[in-house]
Design an enzyme around this catalytic site. Structure first.
Site, PDB file in Angstrom:
ATOM      1  N   ARG A  70      60.508 -31.352  15.291  1.00  0.00           N
ATOM      2  CA  ARG A  70      59.341 -31.018  16.094  1.00  0.00           C
ATOM      3  C   ARG A  70      59.304 -31.855  17.366  1.00  0.00           C
ATOM      4  O   ARG A  70      58.991 -31.352  18.444  1.00  0.00           O
ATOM      5  CB  ARG A  70      58.060 -31.228  15.280  1.00  0.00           C
ATOM      6  CG  ARG A  70      57.837 -30.137  14.235  1.00  0.00           C
ATOM      7  CD  ARG A  70      56.682 -30.469  13.335  1.00  0.00           C
ATOM      8  NE  ARG A  70      55.407 -30.477  14.030  1.00  0.00           N
ATOM      9  CZ  ARG A  70      54.280 -30.928  13.475  1.00  0.00           C
ATOM     10  NH1 ARG A  70      54.293 -31.416  12.249  1.00  0.00           N
ATOM     11  NH2 ARG A  70      53.146 -30.890  14.138  1.00  0.00           N
ATOM     12  N   ASN A 108      45.767 -31.310  18.155  1.00  0.00           N
ATOM     13  CA  ASN A 108      47.196 -31.236  18.394  1.00  0.00           C
ATOM     14  C   ASN A 108      47.829 -32.630  18.468  1.00  0.00           C
ATOM     15  O   ASN A 108      47.181 -33.585  18.881  1.00  0.00           O
ATOM     16  CB  ASN A 108      47.495 -30.475  19.694  1.00  0.00           C
ATOM     17  CG  ASN A 108      46.959 -29.045  19.633  1.00  0.00           C
ATOM     18  OD1 ASN A 108      46.755 -28.503  18.545  1.00  0.00           O
ATOM     19  ND2 ASN A 108      46.695 -28.448  20.784  1.00  0.00           N
ATOM     20  N   ASP A 110      50.889 -32.916  20.024  1.00  0.00           N
ATOM     21  CA  ASP A 110      51.995 -32.680  20.969  1.00  0.00           C
ATOM     22  C   ASP A 110      51.862 -33.469  22.272  1.00  0.00           C
ATOM     23  O   ASP A 110      52.776 -33.439  23.108  1.00  0.00           O
ATOM     24  CB  ASP A 110      52.138 -31.169  21.258  1.00  0.00           C
ATOM     25  CG  ASP A 110      50.845 -30.539  21.810  1.00  0.00           C
ATOM     26  OD1 ASP A 110      50.606 -29.354  21.542  1.00  0.00           O
ATOM     27  OD2 ASP A 110      50.074 -31.236  22.510  1.00  0.00           O
ATOM     28  N   HIS A 136      44.305 -36.149  15.294  1.00  0.00           N
ATOM     29  CA  HIS A 136      45.359 -36.229  14.280  1.00  0.00           C
ATOM     30  C   HIS A 136      46.564 -37.027  14.740  1.00  0.00           C
ATOM     31  O   HIS A 136      47.648 -36.920  14.148  1.00  0.00           O
ATOM     32  CB  HIS A 136      45.778 -34.814  13.845  1.00  0.00           C
ATOM     33  CG  HIS A 136      44.658 -34.058  13.182  1.00  0.00           C
ATOM     34  ND1 HIS A 136      44.537 -32.688  13.245  1.00  0.00           N
ATOM     35  CD2 HIS A 136      43.583 -34.495  12.476  1.00  0.00           C
ATOM     36  CE1 HIS A 136      43.456 -32.321  12.585  1.00  0.00           C
ATOM     37  NE2 HIS A 136      42.847 -33.392  12.123  1.00  0.00           N
ATOM     38  N   CYS A 144      53.804 -48.251  11.258  1.00  0.00           N
ATOM     39  CA  CYS A 144      54.436 -48.760  10.034  1.00  0.00           C
ATOM     40  C   CYS A 144      53.774 -48.110   8.822  1.00  0.00           C
ATOM     41  O   CYS A 144      52.554 -47.868   8.828  1.00  0.00           O
ATOM     42  CB  CYS A 144      54.281 -50.278   9.951  1.00  0.00           C
ATOM     43  SG  CYS A 144      54.940 -50.955   8.422  1.00  0.00           S
ATOM     44  N   CYS A 147      52.174 -51.971   7.194  1.00  0.00           N
ATOM     45  CA  CYS A 147      51.257 -52.844   7.972  1.00  0.00           C
ATOM     46  C   CYS A 147      50.726 -52.055   9.162  1.00  0.00           C
ATOM     47  O   CYS A 147      50.997 -50.846   9.269  1.00  0.00           O
ATOM     48  CB  CYS A 147      52.011 -54.107   8.408  1.00  0.00           C
ATOM     49  SG  CYS A 147      53.111 -53.874   9.814  1.00  0.00           S
ATOM     50  N   ASN A 234      40.198 -17.378  21.891  1.00  0.00           N
ATOM     51  CA  ASN A 234      41.238 -17.181  20.895  1.00  0.00           C
ATOM     52  C   ASN A 234      41.794 -15.773  21.069  1.00  0.00           C
ATOM     53  O   ASN A 234      41.284 -14.991  21.876  1.00  0.00           O
ATOM     54  CB  ASN A 234      40.635 -17.364  19.478  1.00  0.00           C
ATOM     55  CG  ASN A 234      41.703 -17.717  18.456  1.00  0.00           C
ATOM     56  OD1 ASN A 234      42.675 -16.969  18.306  1.00  0.00           O
ATOM     57  ND2 ASN A 234      41.548 -18.845  17.773  1.00  0.00           N
TER      58      ASN A 234
END
Ligand code: BV8
Ligand code: ZN
Length: 270
Positions: A70, A108, A110, A136, A144, A147, A234
């Site tokens: 991706r 997104n 990206d 997100h 990591c 940690c 949409n």
């Protein structure tokens, strides 16, 4: 021009504080596959298989292979006129002294909203409030797996063997993509900032999301409950269409410029 676009443009013209809430659909015209559409990312995989912590602990190399695929694909993609229309509206708002009048909240990973903003700014300094809220995370940041060390990274990750996978320079454990997986909490301060923006806008543009994933999909409902006008952009109806005041059907790369080009929020309204 469609009536709904004209109505939606009027709603934009009347707005003082706008939230643009986006999903994979705003990046489709940049060549980034969506999740659920035909040819979508999850056509061949299911989220339960790869975008979750158990999959990573079971087979980190497979998960990294999917994410590196991706990252390679998305790195070649560029912001499209939809991303640019939003970023340019942000820059116009900032020029009028209202850098936080147009907030981007994106699901997104990206990085295309951030790239569109930096291109629109063309090197000018900017208020941090203009940065997109990336609910997100990002494909181009690693963190990591144990940690809290993190780092930006656009360069390729070697996934040919488990031994080749990137490790944390601080504790030696495996690094992972800095994205929120299913079953993981969103960063509390990120979610708080998104809630605050959604709860204080007077217009919420919902662009290119099937509105399936929570808690992100609740944010336009927070805006509606606070009295904002909700405009959905949409290709087809979604779970949020019933709460939209105006539904504009058409590709974001064409509809967003029609809704936003030339407009800046009226500071007196904000
Ligand atoms: C949490 C990063 C809880 C990773 C993503 C059962 C089991 C496990 C969990 C759950 C469950 N039921 C519910 C849940 C909660 C779960 C969830 O919502 N699941 C869904 C599937 C039901 N949520 C979570 O797990 C979240 N965490 O709940 O934690 C918790 C509580 C306490 C303690 C611990 C934990 C975390 C969710 C975050 C997941 N990570 N991404 C990665 O990318 O690899 S989600 C990922 O999918 C995206 O980020 C995005 O959010 C989502 C995809 O949705 P969309 O963006 O809407 O994309 P989609 O393809 O679906 O739709 C595209 C739309 O665009 C379509 O409508 C299409 O018509 C339109 N379109 C296409 N082209 C265009 C267009 N529109 C305009 N123009 C165009 N050109
Ligand atoms: Zn570490």
């Amino acid at each position: 021009m469609e009536t709904s676009i004209l109505e939606a443009r009027e709603a934009v013209e009347a707005a003082g504080r706008v939230v643009v809430f986006t999903g994979a659909g705003i990046s489709a015209e940049s060549g980034v596959p969506t999740f659920r559409g035909s040819g979508g990312l999850w056509r061949s995989f299911r989220p339960e298989q790869l975008a979750n912590p158990m999959a990573f602990s079971r087979d980190p190399r497979l998960v990294w292979e999917w994410y590196q695929w991706r990252r390679t694909l998305v790195r070649e993609c560029a912001p499209n006129p939809g991303h640019r229309a939003v970023a340019e509206a942000q820059v116009r708002a900032a020029a009028q002294g209202s850098p936080d009048a147009v907030r981007v909240i994106t699901q997104n990973v990206d990085g295309l909203h951030a790239r569109a903003l930096s291109e629109a700014l063309a090197g000018k300094a900017h208020d941090p409030a203009m940065e997109p809220i990336e609910l997100h995370g990002s494909l181009f940041r690693l963190t990591c797996s144990v940690c809290d060390y993190g780092q930006p990274r656009r360069a390729a990750v070697e996934t040919s063997s488990r031994a080749a996978l990137p490790r944390c320079p601080e504790c030696g454990k495996l690094m992972r993509p800095a994205v929120v997986w299913f079953g993981e909490m969103l960063e509390p301060d990120v979610l708080d900032e998104a809630h605050a923006a959604a709860g204080s806008c007077d217009l919420c543009l919902v662009v290119g999301t099937s509105a399936v994933v929570e808690p992100a999909a609740s944010l336009p409902r927070v805006a509606a409950a606070a009295g904002a006008t909700v405009v959905e952009v949409n290709l087809e109806p979604t779970a949020l269409t019933p709460i939209a005041d105006i539904a504009v059907f058409g590709p974001a790369g064409e509809t967003l410029p029609a809704l936003l080009d030339g407009w800046a929020p009226d500071p007196a309204v904000g």
